[in-house]
Design a protein around this motif. Structure first.
Motif, short mmCIF file in Angstrom:
data_model
loop_
_atom_site.label_atom_id
_atom_site.label_comp_id
_atom_site.label_asym_id
_atom_site.label_seq_id
_atom_site.Cartn_x
_atom_site.Cartn_y
_atom_site.Cartn_z
N ASN A 287 -45.16 11.00 -33.84
CA ASN A 287 -45.45 12.44 -33.97
C ASN A 287 -44.93 13.26 -32.79
OD1 ASN A 287 -46.78 12.85 -36.55
ND2 ASN A 287 -48.30 11.43 -35.75
N SER A 288 -44.63 12.60 -31.66
CA SER A 288 -44.07 13.35 -30.53
C SER A 288 -42.65 13.81 -30.83
CB SER A 288 -44.08 12.49 -29.26
OG SER A 288 -43.11 11.47 -29.34
N VAL A 289 -41.96 13.13 -31.76
CA VAL A 289 -40.60 13.54 -32.13
C VAL A 289 -40.54 14.12 -33.54
CG1 VAL A 289 -39.44 11.94 -30.57
CG2 VAL A 289 -39.97 11.23 -32.89
N ALA A 290 -41.71 14.33 -34.16
CA ALA A 290 -41.75 14.83 -35.54
C ALA A 290 -41.19 16.25 -35.65
CB ALA A 290 -43.17 14.79 -36.08
N GLN A 291 -41.51 17.09 -34.67
CA GLN A 291 -41.00 18.47 -34.69
C GLN A 291 -39.62 18.50 -34.05
OE1 GLN A 291 -42.28 21.08 -36.09
NE2 GLN A 291 -44.33 20.34 -36.57
N PRO A 292 -38.63 19.09 -34.72
CA PRO A 292 -37.31 19.18 -34.08
C PRO A 292 -37.38 20.09 -32.85
CG PRO A 292 -37.34 20.39 -36.16
CD PRO A 292 -38.66 19.68 -36.04
N PRO A 293 -36.61 19.77 -31.81
CA PRO A 293 -36.65 20.63 -30.62
C PRO A 293 -36.10 22.02 -30.94
CG PRO A 293 -34.90 18.99 -30.44
CD PRO A 293 -35.68 18.67 -31.68
N LYS A 294 -36.64 23.00 -30.27
CA LYS A 294 -36.18 24.37 -30.50
C LYS A 294 -34.74 24.51 -29.99
CE LYS A 294 -40.63 26.67 -30.21
NZ LYS A 294 -41.47 27.60 -29.46
N MET B 223 -41.76 24.95 -40.45
CA MET B 223 -42.17 23.88 -39.56
C MET B 223 -43.31 23.07 -40.21
SD MET B 223 -40.70 23.70 -36.58
CE MET B 223 -39.30 24.58 -35.96
N ASN B 224 -43.21 21.77 -40.08
CA ASN B 224 -44.20 20.87 -40.65
C ASN B 224 -45.34 20.66 -39.66
OD1 ASN B 224 -45.54 18.95 -42.07
ND2 ASN B 224 -43.92 17.42 -42.04
N ALA B 225 -46.53 21.12 -40.03
CA ALA B 225 -47.67 21.03 -39.10
C ALA B 225 -48.46 19.75 -39.31
CB ALA B 225 -48.58 22.24 -39.29
N GLU B 226 -48.30 19.11 -40.48
CA GLU B 226 -49.08 17.90 -40.77
C GLU B 226 -48.46 16.70 -40.05
OE1 GLU B 226 -50.39 15.50 -44.72
OE2 GLU B 226 -50.45 17.68 -44.75
#
Length: 137
Positions: free
Chosen positions: A94-101, A1-4
């Motif tokens: 950044n709200s959509v940067a992390q893929p949903p689980k 997961m990309n934290a930056e």
């Protein structure tokens, strides 16, 4: 997961000063202090998966052509509104940067299945006793 957090390049954002709407006295009619931000999602340098999730948002600020339009007019100065618009753009990206689980379907436990079956049997017995009433004359 990309934290930056992801950053949008300044040259991909089109900022223009417009007159703010609403109350504000004489100042609002003279000064173009509001900022109109336009960001072409498809032509940006964002990763493809982030672009897809941004375009999939049901957000009224994203046009059919895939251009995000933000209007910042909260503040009195143009610089503050520009800063506000860029911050809101970065927050949205950044709200959509992390893929949903991905959802992992779970099985009911053996005990819960047993409880459901017992309750069903019990209910069935209650209903069976109601079935027929023999009339005796």
């Amino acid at each position: 997961m990309n934290a930056e957090p992801l950053h949008v390049r300044e040259d991909e954002v089109e900022l223009s000063a417009i007159r703010a709407q609403g109350a504000g006295g004489q100042n609002v009619n003279k000064v173009s202090s509001a900022i109109h931000l336009r960001f072409d999602i498809a032509a940006s340098s964002l990763p493809d998966d982030v672009k897809e999730r941004l375009l999939a948002l049901h957000d009224s600020r994203i046009t059919k052509d895939g251009i995000l339009v933000l209007k910042a007019q909260q503040h009195r100065t143009q610089e503050m509104n520009r800063f506000d618009a860029l911050i809101r753009l970065h927050e949205l990206v950044n709200s959509v940067a992390q893929p949903p689980k991905t959802r992992k379907p779970t099985k009911p436990t053996r005990a819960s299945v047993r409880r459901v079956r017992q309750a069903k049997t019990q209910r069935s017995e209650v209903k069976a006793t109601r079935a027929r009433v023999l009339h005796e004359h």
